[in-house]
Design an enzyme around this catalytic site. Structure first.
Site, short mmCIF file in Angstrom:
data_model
loop_
_atom_site.label_atom_id
_atom_site.label_comp_id
_atom_site.label_asym_id
_atom_site.label_seq_id
_atom_site.Cartn_x
_atom_site.Cartn_y
_atom_site.Cartn_z
N GLY A 49 0.85 -1.20 0.00
CA GLY A 49 0.00 0.00 0.00
C GLY A 49 0.88 1.24 0.00
N GLU A 193 13.42 -10.80 -4.40
CA GLU A 193 14.08 -9.51 -4.10
C GLU A 193 14.23 -8.66 -5.36
OE1 GLU A 193 14.16 -8.73 -1.04
OE2 GLU A 193 13.69 -10.79 -0.45
ZN LIG Z 1 9.36 -9.27 0.08
#
Ligand SMILES: [Zn+2]
Length: 233
Positions: A49, A193
């Protein structure tokens, strides 16, 4: 021109002055109570968010690796990584849009998986490493689907397909070249990542029907009286 002040005039002026004083005082006190915006890098992991998790991170100019700014950011990331017992953590997750991540899997984390799970998902120990400006080349396009979670989507997990093996290139925190091949769980962490550095989250590629609250059974056992900590525990 002189104005003769009547009692009414005096009263009005007095009231306005008093009103102004209240307003000034209120705003002064509000300023004291309102927390000042905290600048990144944060001491916590930011949550889904937050628009910063959707930004594409910038590469670190090679000559900047040795600067105080990057060195202290790496140190900060390493501290959060350890404090939250992470296996992967990217700079955007502490609010910094730079292409840096840390990964590592120690013995303690390894023990959290059953021997069966370790074998199935090919979970192995990973020496802690910092990767700056990582680049990935997929070596095996076969996709494996396993459950994944993320420090930025606290309290949930879902099945996510990831490529089986890849080549990772980049630099470590002292500017040395990194060039390694990874398979299984290590390749999964790297892809997770890398997604963070490109403003992506696992919710973008998950099997939506598998999204689960990681503690739904505990919620039932405790009659709903469960709170999730958003800081280290
Ligand atoms: Zn993560």
């Amino acid at each position: 021109m002189a104005i003769k002040l009547t009692n009414t005039h005096v009263g009005t002026i007095y009231s306005q002055t008093r009103l102004l004083s209240y307003k000034t005082l209120f705003s002064w006190y509000s300023g004291l109570l309102k927390p000042k915006p905290i600048k990144p890098p944060h001491k916590h992991i930011i949550q889904i968010g937050d628009p910063r998790l959707r930004a594409v991170s910038q590469p670190v100019p090679y000559d900047d690796i040795y600067t105080e700014k990057i060195q202290s950011l790496v140190k900060h990331l390493a501290g959060i990584f350890k404090k939250y017992n992470c296996i992967g953590l990217s700079a955007p997750q502490v609010g910094v849009q730079l292409r840096i991540f840390i990964m590592g899997l120690n013995e303690k984390s390894l023990q959290e998986y059953s021997p069966k799970e370790r074998k199935l998902k090919e979970i192995t120990l990973i020496k802690p490493m910092v990767i700056i400006n990582p680049e990935v080349k997929i070596l095996d396009f076969k996709k494996l689907v396993f459950s994944e979670s993320c420090g930025s989507i606290k309290g949930f997990c879902a099945d996510v397909p990831r490529y089986y093996s890849l080549e990772l290139k980049g630099f470590n925190e002292i500017g040395e070249h990194i060039n390694m091949n990874a398979t299984g769980f290590t390749a999964r962490i790297i892809q997770h990542e890398m997604d963070h550095l490109d403003g992506k989250l696992y919710t973008d590629s998950m099997d939506r029907k598998t999204l689960s609250c990681t503690c739904w059974e505990v919620v039932n056992d405790r009659n709903g009286k469960v709170e999730l900590p958003y800081g280290p525990v």
